[in-house]
Design a protein around this motif. Structure first.
Motif, PDB file in Angstrom:
ATOM      1  N   TYR A   3      71.598  33.423   9.094  1.00 36.47           N
ATOM      2  CA  TYR A   3      71.059  33.821   7.682  1.00 36.47           C
ATOM      3  C   TYR A   3      71.306  32.323   6.768  1.00 36.47           C
ATOM      4  N   LEU A   4      72.323  31.887   6.641  1.00 38.36           N
ATOM      5  CA  LEU A   4      72.548  30.626   5.852  1.00 38.36           C
ATOM      6  C   LEU A   4      71.760  29.262   6.193  1.00 38.36           C
ATOM      7  N   PHE A   5      71.495  29.218   7.485  1.00 39.93           N
ATOM      8  CA  PHE A   5      70.715  27.854   7.762  1.00 39.93           C
ATOM      9  C   PHE A   5      69.548  28.043   8.043  1.00 39.93           C
ATOM     10  N   ALA A   6      68.867  29.125   8.714  1.00 37.84           N
ATOM     11  CA  ALA A   6      67.656  29.428   9.189  1.00 37.84           C
ATOM     12  C   ALA A   6      66.780  30.287   8.175  1.00 37.84           C
ATOM     13  N   GLY A   7      67.434  31.240   7.507  1.00 37.17           N
ATOM     14  CA  GLY A   7      66.834  32.474   6.984  1.00 37.17           C
ATOM     15  C   GLY A   7      66.675  32.178   5.453  1.00 37.17           C
ATOM     16  N   SER A   8      66.845  30.996   4.783  1.00 37.76           N
ATOM     17  CA  SER A   8      66.706  30.768   3.327  1.00 37.76           C
ATOM     18  C   SER A   8      66.293  29.191   3.252  1.00 37.76           C
ATOM     19  N   ARG A   9      65.630  29.179   1.943  1.00 36.38           N
ATOM     20  CA  ARG A   9      65.180  27.949   1.530  1.00 36.38           C
ATOM     21  C   ARG A   9      66.323  26.678   1.455  1.00 36.38           C
ATOM     22  N   GLY A  10      67.524  27.260   1.134  1.00 34.85           N
ATOM     23  CA  GLY A  10      68.614  26.342   1.045  1.00 34.85           C
ATOM     24  C   GLY A  10      69.196  25.659   2.419  1.00 34.85           C
ATOM     25  N   GLY A  11      68.521  26.387   3.540  1.00 33.58           N
ATOM     26  CA  GLY A  11      69.219  26.057   4.979  1.00 33.58           C
ATOM     27  C   GLY A  11      69.475  24.619   4.981  1.00 33.58           C
ATOM     28  N   PRO A  12      68.424  23.733   5.059  1.00 37.29           N
ATOM     29  CA  PRO A  12      68.324  22.385   5.340  1.00 37.29           C
ATOM     30  C   PRO A  12      69.532  21.499   4.389  1.00 37.29           C
ATOM     31  N   ASN A  13      69.980  21.973   3.202  1.00 35.36           N
ATOM     32  CA  ASN A  13      70.667  21.494   2.368  1.00 35.36           C
ATOM     33  C   ASN A  13      71.966  21.909   2.860  1.00 35.36           C
ATOM     34  N   ARG A  14      72.165  23.301   3.508  1.00 34.41           N
ATOM     35  CA  ARG A  14      73.526  23.514   3.657  1.00 34.41           C
ATOM     36  C   ARG A  14      73.884  22.798   5.202  1.00 34.41           C
ATOM     37  N   VAL A  15      73.080  22.781   6.113  1.00 37.01           N
ATOM     38  CA  VAL A  15      73.237  21.799   7.105  1.00 37.01           C
ATOM     39  C   VAL A  15      73.861  20.742   6.660  1.00 37.01           C
TER      40      VAL A  15
END
Length: 91
Positions: free
Chosen positions: A7-19
């Motif tokens: 959810y955090l990394f692939a399921g939302s627009r913010g995923g790349p920044n969270r990575v």
């Protein structure tokens, strides 16, 4: 934990920044300001992502409010392989 990571990394627009944030924190603990500068992101954006990561048990912070450092949790580190799998798809 695996569902939360997807959810955090692939399921939302913010995923790349969270990575990117998690990658920096695995190199060494940092505070939100350091992360913002290192990644070229707005401070408020970084704090939003840190809040999300903390709520889902990916990162934890030290006790000090001012300049508190963030670290990956032990629970997250147990699922590092899953994170790497997801990160490879997101990056």
């Amino acid at each position: 934990m695996e569902k939360a990571l997807w959810y955090l990394f692939a399921g939302s627009r913010g995923g790349p920044n969270r990575v990117r944030i998690v990658r920096e924190l695995t190199r060494r603990p940092r505070n939100a300001n350091e992360l913002a500068e290192e990644l070229g992101l707005d401070y408020n954006t970084v704090t939003h992502h840190l809040d999300m990561l903390r709520e889902h048990g990916v990162v934890e912070s030290g006790d000090h409010e001012y300049g508190k450092l963030y670290f990956p949790t032990d629970r997250f580190e147990e699922h590092a392989d899953t994170f790497e799998e997801i990160a490879a798809e997101v990056e």
